[in-house]
Scaffold this motif. Structure first.
Motif, PDB file in Angstrom:
ATOM      1  N   ARG A  15      25.387 -59.341 -68.529  1.00 58.31           N
ATOM      2  CA  ARG A  15      26.446 -58.350 -68.725  1.00 58.31           C
ATOM      3  C   ARG A  15      26.953 -57.802 -67.386  1.00 58.31           C
ATOM      4  NH1 ARG A  15      25.164 -60.727 -73.149  1.00 58.31           N
ATOM      5  NH2 ARG A  15      25.021 -59.539 -75.100  1.00 58.31           N
ATOM      6  N   SER A  16      28.205 -57.370 -67.385  1.00 55.20           N
ATOM      7  CA  SER A  16      28.819 -56.785 -66.180  1.00 55.20           C
ATOM      8  C   SER A  16      28.308 -55.360 -65.968  1.00 55.20           C
ATOM      9  CB  SER A  16      30.336 -56.746 -66.336  1.00 55.20           C
ATOM     10  OG  SER A  16      30.701 -55.821 -67.358  1.00 55.20           O
ATOM     11  N   ASN A  17      28.588 -54.799 -64.800  1.00 56.63           N
ATOM     12  CA  ASN A  17      28.208 -53.408 -64.531  1.00 56.63           C
ATOM     13  C   ASN A  17      28.769 -52.468 -65.592  1.00 56.63           C
ATOM     14  OD1 ASN A  17      26.913 -54.192 -62.186  1.00 56.63           O
ATOM     15  ND2 ASN A  17      28.548 -53.534 -60.817  1.00 56.63           N
ATOM     16  N   ALA A  18      30.050 -52.639 -65.906  1.00 55.58           N
ATOM     17  CA  ALA A  18      30.700 -51.753 -66.890  1.00 55.58           C
ATOM     18  C   ALA A  18      30.030 -51.888 -68.254  1.00 55.58           C
ATOM     19  CB  ALA A  18      32.188 -52.080 -66.995  1.00 55.58           C
ATOM     20  N   SER A  30      32.865 -57.392 -56.153  1.00 57.64           N
ATOM     21  CA  SER A  30      34.050 -57.817 -55.405  1.00 57.64           C
ATOM     22  C   SER A  30      34.050 -59.344 -55.277  1.00 57.64           C
ATOM     23  CB  SER A  30      34.041 -57.188 -54.005  1.00 57.64           C
ATOM     24  OG  SER A  30      33.063 -57.833 -53.187  1.00 57.64           O
ATOM     25  N   ASP A  31      35.110 -59.877 -54.652  1.00 59.50           N
ATOM     26  CA  ASP A  31      35.189 -61.326 -54.407  1.00 59.50           C
ATOM     27  C   ASP A  31      34.859 -61.668 -52.958  1.00 59.50           C
ATOM     28  OD1 ASP A  31      35.893 -61.994 -56.982  1.00 59.50           O
ATOM     29  OD2 ASP A  31      38.053 -61.820 -56.625  1.00 59.50           O
ATOM     30  N   LYS A  32      34.373 -60.685 -52.221  1.00 62.41           N
ATOM     31  CA  LYS A  32      34.149 -60.878 -50.788  1.00 62.41           C
ATOM     32  C   LYS A  32      32.932 -61.761 -50.507  1.00 62.41           C
ATOM     33  CE  LYS A  32      33.269 -58.366 -46.515  1.00 62.41           C
ATOM     34  NZ  LYS A  32      32.641 -57.159 -45.950  1.00 62.41           N
ATOM     35  N   VAL A  33      33.126 -62.766 -49.675  1.00 60.73           N
ATOM     36  CA  VAL A  33      32.014 -63.618 -49.231  1.00 60.73           C
ATOM     37  C   VAL A  33      31.818 -63.402 -47.735  1.00 60.73           C
ATOM     38  CG1 VAL A  33      31.138 -65.967 -48.992  1.00 60.73           C
ATOM     39  CG2 VAL A  33      32.514 -65.357 -50.998  1.00 60.73           C
ATOM     40  N   GLN A  73      26.245 -63.373 -43.686  1.00 59.93           N
ATOM     41  CA  GLN A  73      25.250 -62.769 -44.577  1.00 59.93           C
ATOM     42  C   GLN A  73      24.730 -63.785 -45.592  1.00 59.93           C
ATOM     43  OE1 GLN A  73      24.048 -59.453 -44.340  1.00 59.93           O
ATOM     44  NE2 GLN A  73      22.514 -60.337 -45.719  1.00 59.93           N
ATOM     45  N   ALA A  74      25.617 -64.675 -46.069  1.00 60.10           N
ATOM     46  CA  ALA A  74      25.205 -65.702 -47.042  1.00 60.10           C
ATOM     47  C   ALA A  74      24.159 -66.626 -46.423  1.00 60.10           C
ATOM     48  CB  ALA A  74      26.414 -66.507 -47.516  1.00 60.10           C
ATOM     49  N   ILE A  75      24.390 -67.025 -45.168  1.00 59.56           N
ATOM     50  CA  ILE A  75      23.431 -67.885 -44.465  1.00 59.56           C
ATOM     51  C   ILE A  75      22.108 -67.135 -44.256  1.00 59.56           C
ATOM     52  CG2 ILE A  75      22.959 -69.038 -42.261  1.00 59.56           C
ATOM     53  CD1 ILE A  75      26.093 -69.561 -42.175  1.00 59.56           C
ATOM     54  N   VAL A 105      21.882 -57.954 -56.469  1.00 60.79           N
ATOM     55  CA  VAL A 105      22.804 -57.050 -55.772  1.00 60.79           C
ATOM     56  C   VAL A 105      24.100 -57.725 -55.322  1.00 60.79           C
ATOM     57  CG1 VAL A 105      23.057 -55.515 -53.773  1.00 60.79           C
ATOM     58  CG2 VAL A 105      20.870 -55.605 -55.005  1.00 60.79           C
ATOM     59  N   ARG A 106      24.023 -58.964 -54.842  1.00 60.85           N
ATOM     60  CA  ARG A 106      25.204 -59.636 -54.286  1.00 60.85           C
ATOM     61  C   ARG A 106      26.192 -60.054 -55.387  1.00 60.85           C
ATOM     62  NH1 ARG A 106      22.683 -57.746 -50.366  1.00 60.85           N
ATOM     63  NH2 ARG A 106      21.731 -59.035 -48.735  1.00 60.85           N
ATOM     64  N   ASN A 107      27.465 -60.228 -54.985  1.00 60.95           N
ATOM     65  CA  ASN A 107      28.481 -60.630 -55.961  1.00 60.95           C
ATOM     66  C   ASN A 107      28.429 -62.134 -56.252  1.00 60.95           C
ATOM     67  OD1 ASN A 107      30.568 -62.202 -54.408  1.00 60.95           O
ATOM     68  ND2 ASN A 107      30.765 -60.294 -53.260  1.00 60.95           N
ATOM     69  N   GLN A 108      29.140 -62.549 -57.280  1.00 62.61           N
ATOM     70  CA  GLN A 108      29.072 -63.930 -57.765  1.00 62.61           C
ATOM     71  C   GLN A 108      29.488 -64.937 -56.701  1.00 62.61           C
ATOM     72  OE1 GLN A 108      31.835 -64.952 -60.895  1.00 62.61           O
ATOM     73  NE2 GLN A 108      30.625 -66.691 -61.578  1.00 62.61           N
ATOM     74  N   LYS A 109      30.648 -64.738 -56.095  1.00 61.08           N
ATOM     75  CA  LYS A 109      31.148 -65.715 -55.109  1.00 61.08           C
ATOM     76  C   LYS A 109      30.213 -65.809 -53.912  1.00 61.08           C
ATOM     77  CE  LYS A 109      36.067 -66.116 -56.033  1.00 61.08           C
ATOM     78  NZ  LYS A 109      37.433 -66.000 -55.488  1.00 61.08           N
ATOM     79  N   HIS A 110      29.700 -64.672 -53.476  1.00 58.66           N
ATOM     80  CA  HIS A 110      28.763 -64.666 -52.352  1.00 58.66           C
ATOM     81  C   HIS A 110      27.501 -65.450 -52.715  1.00 58.66           C
ATOM     82  CE1 HIS A 110      26.858 -62.878 -48.720  1.00 58.66           C
ATOM     83  NE2 HIS A 110      25.755 -62.963 -49.459  1.00 58.66           N
ATOM     84  N   LEU A 111      26.985 -65.229 -53.930  1.00 63.13           N
ATOM     85  CA  LEU A 111      25.762 -65.914 -54.346  1.00 63.13           C
ATOM     86  C   LEU A 111      25.954 -67.422 -54.469  1.00 63.13           C
ATOM     87  CD1 LEU A 111      24.219 -63.387 -56.894  1.00 63.13           C
ATOM     88  CD2 LEU A 111      23.208 -64.150 -54.727  1.00 63.13           C
ATOM     89  N   ILE A 112      27.126 -67.843 -54.907  1.00 61.51           N
ATOM     90  CA  ILE A 112      27.406 -69.285 -54.968  1.00 61.51           C
ATOM     91  C   ILE A 112      27.254 -69.895 -53.570  1.00 61.51           C
ATOM     92  CG2 ILE A 112      29.182 -71.044 -55.399  1.00 61.51           C
ATOM     93  CD1 ILE A 112      28.049 -69.852 -57.977  1.00 61.51           C
ATOM     94  N   ARG A 113      27.751 -69.175 -52.556  1.00 60.85           N
ATOM     95  CA  ARG A 113      27.604 -69.646 -51.164  1.00 60.85           C
ATOM     96  C   ARG A 113      26.137 -69.613 -50.736  1.00 60.85           C
ATOM     97  NH1 ARG A 113      28.393 -72.300 -48.514  1.00 60.85           N
ATOM     98  NH2 ARG A 113      28.731 -71.464 -46.440  1.00 60.85           N
ATOM     99  N   VAL A 114      25.407 -68.578 -51.137  1.00 61.70           N
ATOM    100  CA  VAL A 114      23.975 -68.498 -50.821  1.00 61.70           C
ATOM    101  C   VAL A 114      23.243 -69.704 -51.401  1.00 61.70           C
ATOM    102  CG1 VAL A 114      21.830 -67.201 -51.209  1.00 61.70           C
ATOM    103  CG2 VAL A 114      23.945 -65.961 -50.681  1.00 61.70           C
TER     104      VAL A 114
END
Length: 320
Positions: A118-121, A165-168, A172-174, A201-210
């Motif tokens: 589920r989302s935060n909201a 957010s969508d910020k990658v 930090q991902a590395i 804690v991290r957002n979806q797009k960032h985690l995909i990069r992780v």
């Protein structure tokens, strides 16, 4: 973990008349025995919003709650599905979480399925409904019924603090991938807190990069490392988070498949997933199911369930 929009199998019924539907349901429960077919013709073919209007019309006409009458007249999985369909999504989630905690033993799968997806909201709304309905916070109840690192992951998810957010952040991902690797595969023992800090804690797009970076560093997918490094409920919750980040419909397709595969059916998982996702992303779940298992979800349900319960699930499936 952004919403996909309405990709559900349940859409607004044309020519909707809440009074007529309320009467049909009332007539279905009159006298000796119950006309389950009439109930199936209404509930799974109306949207959540339309069902709320049917509930209002029923109460106005009869002076009783529709849910109370259905609860008295129905039993087993059919009753569970019918009652679930009458609830607003956060109310249903809160109800399922409460039952998972307060029953005989804890149904960890329910806690994981809901809180990891589920989302935060959505989680904030669940928290509010839970407190209002049951007089205690969801966090307090979860803490009273779970322990250790599994409890800490659930509390983090309940806190609804994920960056959405969508910020990658490439650097930090590395760094995250390297730290997860060093917390698990690269050491004796596992520092689960580092996994929690990144995965919850991290957002979806960032985690995909992780996850991409992690594979470069370790030579294996993060799911494989979680399976190697952890066990039990902790392994299950971290895997669920990763799978929901990668592809939420595929996560639910796998849950449905596993609920029906093998000896017996895990009815609670099957009902909860079908009811909760029918109006959100069931079309996507069906597509992923076919891609992953080479058979339709409809055919699986048809072959693994029976009676009126099967009919209500097939209606929510929306055909082949």
């Amino acid at each position: 973990m952004a919403a996909l929009g309405n990709r559900g199998t349940v859409t607004e019924a044309a020519g909707f008349n809440p009074d007529a539907d309320a009467k049909k349901l009332r007539d279905a429960m009159k006298g000796v025995g119950t006309n389950e077919e009439a109930i199936i013709e209404v509930l799974p073919y109306r949207t959540i919003a339309q069902r709320q209007r049917i509930k209002e019309a029923f109460k106005l006409a009869v002076g009783k709650d529709l849910a109370d009458d259905l609860s008295t007249e129905l039993s087993g999985n059919f009753r569970s599905a019918a009652l679930g369909l009458l609830m607003l999504p956060p109310v249903y989630d809160a109800y399922e979480l409460r039952n998972a905690i307060k029953g005989a033993g804890t149904e960890e799968a329910c806690l994981i399925d809901i809180l990891a997806s589920r989302s935060n909201a959505e989680i904030n709304t669940i928290n509010a409904f839970y407190k209002k309905q049951y007089g205690k916070s969801l966090e307090d109840d979860v803490c009273g019924d779970t322990s250790g690192m599994f409890q800490r992951v659930l509390v983090s998810l309940i806190s609804a603090g994920r960056d959405e957010s969508d910020k990658v952040d490439e650097a930090q991902a590395i760094k995250d991938a390297k730290e997860i690797y060093e917390a698990g595969e690269a050491r004796w023992g596992t520092d689960e807190v580092k996994f929690l800090t990144v995965l919850c804690v991290r957002n979806q797009k960032h985690l995909i990069r992780v996850f991409e970076e992690y594979k470069k560093i370790s030579g294996r997918d993060i799911e494989d490392s979680i399976k190697r490094e952890m066990s039990g409920c902790l392994e299950d919750v971290f895997l669920a988070i990763v799978k929901c980040i990668r592809n939420k419909p595929a996560f639910f397709a796998e849950r449905l498949y596993k609920s029906m595969k093998g000896l017996g059916t895990t009815d609670s998982v099957l009902v909860r997933t079908m009811v909760a996702r029918a109006e959100i992303d069931m079309l996507d779940i069906k597509a992923e199911f076919l891609k992953m298992y080479g058979k339709t979800l409809y055919s699986f349900i048809k072959g693994d369930t029976s009676g009126d319960y099967r009919k209500i699930l097939l209606a929510l499936c929306g055909g082949e």
